[in-house]
Design a protein around this motif. Structure first.
Motif: not given
Length: 919
Positions: A465-494
């Motif tokens: 259970v990878p923790h976690a995906f969130t679609m809240k406005d970036f940055p979501d301060r609740d327990c990062p990292p977030h894998f997609y982060a509304r497109g703001n995580n530069p590592q998401y493509p990998y």
């Protein structure tokens, strides 16, 4: 070839991932985008995380669940639901009021000091409204160093035989707490109208008033997880409404429910029974069972739970904890699990395990195995930096920098408990789930994530259970990292590369069984009773010697210890050796099973000292060998139950042997961050063909060379820091001639030695090849694309590679770094090329003359394959992506180091040349 290996090679592996998808009441478009991004990462299930949602089990919740389930159907995904509106599970969506009959019930106490003699003494029994008196007792205070008297209320013991609390290994055991009492007597009959009337004898006495209450420093607003009716109320509040709305999807698109860290909750702390002033958990059923067991000694035994009553406390505490943990297992987890299975869905989750919680009260559930027996998977979690590479030997600071974690438990105990439970309980079907990555902070990138994944995979964990995906406005301060982060995580493509990797390996270690011969006793009952050695202390010794082991609770001993006839009815865990970490006491029935097993050929090993029988206080007299910790591994080697062997020793090497019908898999992982492993690995595989499987690139190659041994085969194993590999021993009968089975043998080299591996892949037994090395020296063009919608790319020219986020450069930079350079080649044409980029921070993709050579998200940063070369002006491109931590300096990340960013090198190309080139 093993069917599961063929399936992963053909891209037909199953799904073993169900990440948290946090809900805040977002609009439909964002929910659908989130589901799409989860599916794009190669994930085919999701666990809907209700905690942040403003309207759980309300109209807003049903609206969002309808959207998610519809999207799941379109994307061929399954949906799990986290089962409450607040952490931990058991909140019952806030429906448990202060006076609710379903709330916590506690056994509490207070002391009154009195010195006798005193005639006609009277003492107020202070009970608040709603409280009920359980018992009143008095005990004579025992001074420090005073000999322990033996009387009618104290079990007779062998004099001079007690193990001192500072026993076998200094620092392993916690000191006793609580009043030390003797001559305890029950005075409950002398209480009239709220006053205790008692003629106090001579001496220094402690009167203990025990009461049943709903007040105290507990987890208020939560159900009583021991009480069957309270748990039924929880089911009616959360589970039944979901079935009423989505029953037609249950067992299909709607996969099941996830419980997050439910607990006993009698205190907001974790403690050993008798080692805290906190109240104890209670319910009506527990009271009935204790009165039936303890009869006229009921009040005295209750007192001994809080005080140190010589000859009484150890046994009373074990009997109390046995009942508490059994009631939790039956009434909470068991009842919910039964409901789920009756309704066609599964029930999964985990409890709090760290800081000893797995065997303790308060935040814990008292007994890990009983607490999860009702679920359909074993479950553990790793969040808040609980596992840190390199911190497996002792304590290290947690997030915040004040509290500490016990690295030994997390490295050598946590996963072992989960995986053992998965094979002890048939309904779990060998499945162990781990909630992973959460609340590490943005300093956790894919490099650390892959290390953590390998740490778990090499211990047999096969659902995540990878923790976690969130679609809240970036940055979501609740327990990062977030894998997609509304497109703001530069590592998401990998990120998807890691998810595919975890799915492939998990597929291989599902459906078979671990090759265990050694069991370690899960000694929770020893911890409840007195001094003890944590079971992970023995686990550490075995793991560092590559000896696989199961952790076996007392409930599972009979069905796991081998008999002289070969087995005791369990087809999966059959232990030829049982290691019992030091315990001051063990129950008679546990030792009886050990004695019977020893008579039938099982080797029973007691570390440091024989235990005392809990019921008699006499030392165990049965068969078994007593060893100091230092002698355990050599002794197991002599018994021949050690599995693989390494020459020379490789303490950082973890090996997990797993058996399937078509052969055995050996997962190997170098957990060191700095030291490579170069060892001769002896495998107990006599008649087999050996393969090496690269799960990241999904490629298979044969292993040649090595030496045949009397009972197996020895090969050379080299692993760089962070590196993992899988060896597959394909079964065969003696003298069988192996065929390649249609596998393209030119796909990948062995990597035991670069030259040897490439020779295998390229020449296939023809002419020898050799390496030519090229070091680019024409400088680098660097293009930087920082995260953020308005960021403008910038271009730099560097002669020397350096840290992009150093103080002299761009310390706030998070994003993509594109490197380009040209080099000349000593030869031309299509050739096998290895590109070693040295140090990289931290994800890397490489192109050679416009053709992709591969992706690496963790060390070693080395790719290899066929590439077209020219004599001059070959273009080498390297894309590097760092983490968001340099831009988002969050609270969680302050306790992790900030690693350098970019391509640091040295960069080297190795080109295969020779007579076979081009054939």
């Amino acid at each position: 070839m093993e069917q599961r290996l063929r399936e992963v090679l053909e891209g037909r592996e199953g799904n073993y991932l169900l990440p948290f998808f946090w809900q805040h009441g977002e609009e439909e478009g964002l929910l659908r985008e989130g589901m799409q991004k989860i599916r794009e990462a190669g994930i085919r299930a999701v666990c809907v995380e209700s905690r942040p949602h403003p309207d759980f089990v309300g109209e807003g919740w049903w609206r969002d669940m309808d959207i998610i389930l519809e999207a799941a159907g379109e994307l061929d995904m399954r949906v799990w639901v986290l089962d409450d509106a607040h952490f931990p599970s058991g909140y019952a969506n806030g429906k448990v009021g202060e006076d609710s009959p379903y709330g916590k019930l506690l056994l509490d106490y207070y002391h009154i000091d009195v010195r006798g003699p005193m005639k006609h003494g009277g003492f107020i029994i202070d009970l608040e409204e709603g409280e009920r008196l359980a018992a009143v007792t008095a005990g004579l205070r025992r001074a420090e160093g005073e000999e322990n008297p033996e009387d009618a209320e104290t079990d007779v013991r062998e004099s001079g035989q007690r193990k001192k609390k500072n026993g076998a290994k200094a620092g392993l055991y916690e000191a006793e707490q609580g009043e030390k009492l003797c001559h305890i007597r029950d005075l409950s009959a002398f209480v009239e109208k709220g006053i205790l009337y008692w003629d106090v004898p001579e001496g220094d006495w402690v009167v203990t008033v025990l009461k049943i209450t709903r007040k105290g420093k507990m987890r208020s607003g939560y159900i009583n997880t021991l009480d069957r009716a309270a748990v039924r109320f929880f089911i009616d509040t959360v589970y039944e409404p979901h079935y009423a709305r989505y029953g037609a999807l249950f067992g299909g698109r709607f996969a099941g429910f996830f419980s997050d860290e439910p607990e006993i909750g009698n205190a907001v702390e974790h403690y050993r029974i008798g080692h805290s002033q906190a109240p104890l958990p209670w319910c009506g059923q527990l009271e009935e069972l204790l009165k039936e067991r303890w009869k006229e000694a009921y009040g005295i035994r209750l007192t001994s739970l809080f005080c140190e009553a010589e000859g009484i406390s150890p046994r009373a505490r074990v009997e109390f904890m046995d009942l508490v943990t059994e009631l939790y297992g039956e009434n909470f987890c068991g009842q919910i699990g039964d409901w789920c299975r009756q309704h066609g869905v599964e029930y999964i989750g985990h409890v709090i395990e760290d800081n000893g919680c797995h065997a303790r009260l308060g935040l814990g559930t008292g007994h890990y195995f009983r607490a999860l027996m009702g679920q359909d998977m074993a479950g553990i979690d790793v969040v808040l930096q609980q596992i840190r590479p390199g911190y497996g030997e002792g304590r290290f600071h947690a997030i915040g920098g004040k509290g500490t974690y016990d690295g030994r438990f997390f490295h050598y105990g946590l996963a072992a408990m989960g995986v053992s439970l998965a094979y002890l309980d048939p309904k779990k079907q060998g499945r162990t789930m781990c909630e992973l990555y959460g609340a590490y902070g943005w300093a956790e990138g894919l490099k650390l994530m892959k290390w953590l994944a390998d740490h778990m995979l090499v211990r047999g964990v096969n659902y995540y259970v990878p923790h976690a995906f969130t679609m809240k406005d970036f940055p979501d301060r609740d327990c990062p990292p977030h894998f997609y982060a509304r497109g703001n995580n530069p590592q998401y493509p990998y990120f998807g590369y890691l998810m595919h990797y975890m799915n492939r390996v998990s597929h291989l270690i599902q459906g078979g069984s671990p090759l265990w011969k050694v069991g370690i006793l899960y000694n929770a009952c020893g911890e409840w009773a007195g001094a003890w050695m944590p079971f992970e202390a023995a686990g550490k010794l075995l793991a560092q010697a590559q000896i696989p082991y199961a952790v076996i609770p007392e409930d599972g001993l009979e069905k796991t210890l081998l008999t002289a006839g070969g087995g005791a009815g369990n087809d999966v865990i059959t232990a030829e050796v049982l290691v019992i970490p030091f315990c001051e006491y063990l129950p008679e029935h546990v030792l009886a099973v050990c004695g019977k097993a020893a008579e039938e050929g099982v080797s029973i090993i007691f570390l440091e000292q024989l235990p005392m029988v809990l019921e008699t206080g006499r030392f165990y007299q049965g068969k078994g060998v007593v060893l100091p910790e230092a002698d355990l591994v050599p002794y197991l080697r002599r018994l021949g139950v050690d599995g693989v062997r390494c020459t020379p020793r490789a303490e950082a090497l973890r090996v997990f042997p797993y058996g399937q019908k078509g052969g055995n898999f050996y997962l190997c992982f170098n957990e060191s961050l700095a030291e490579p492993i170069d060892t001769m690995l002896s495998l107990p595989e006599k008649y087999c063909r050996l393969w090496r499987y690269d799960a990241f690139d999904n490629l298979l190659s044969p292993v040649s060379g090595g030496a045949e041994e009397e009972n197996g085969r020895q090969i050379r194993l080299r692993l760089a820091p962070y590196e993992a590999c899988i060896l597959y021993a394909e079964k065969a009968e003696e003298g069988y001639a192996f065929q390649d089975g249609g596998i393209d043998m030119s796909c990948y080299g062995n990597e035991m030695l670069p030259e040897e591996g490439c020779r295998q892949a390229l020449t296939a037994g023809r002419e020898a090849a050799s390496w030519l090395e090229v070091i680019p020296d024409k400088g680098w063009k660097l293009t930087l694309q920082e995260c953020g919608n308005n960021a403008v790319p910038r271009t730099l020219s560097w002669n020397l590679l350096q840290d992009v986020t150093s103080p002299e450069n761009l310390p706030d930079f998070s994003g993509v770094m594109e490197y380009e350079t040209f080099f000349d080649s000593p030869c031309e044409g299509e050739m096998w090329v290895e590109i070693d980029c040295g140090e990289v921070g931290e994800c890397m993709e490489v192109w050679l003359n416009g053709n992709s050579m591969g992706v690496r998200i963790a060390p070693p940063y080395r790719v290899r394959g066929k590439g077209k070369l020219f004599r001059e002006d070959n273009l080498l491109q390297v894309r590097v992506v760092n983490t968001l931590v340099h831009q988002q300096r969050d609270y969680f990340s302050r306790s992790l180091p900030l690693e350098p960013s970019g391509l640091l090198g040295p960069v080297k190309l190795r080109i295969v040349s020779g007579a076979s080139q081009g054939k």
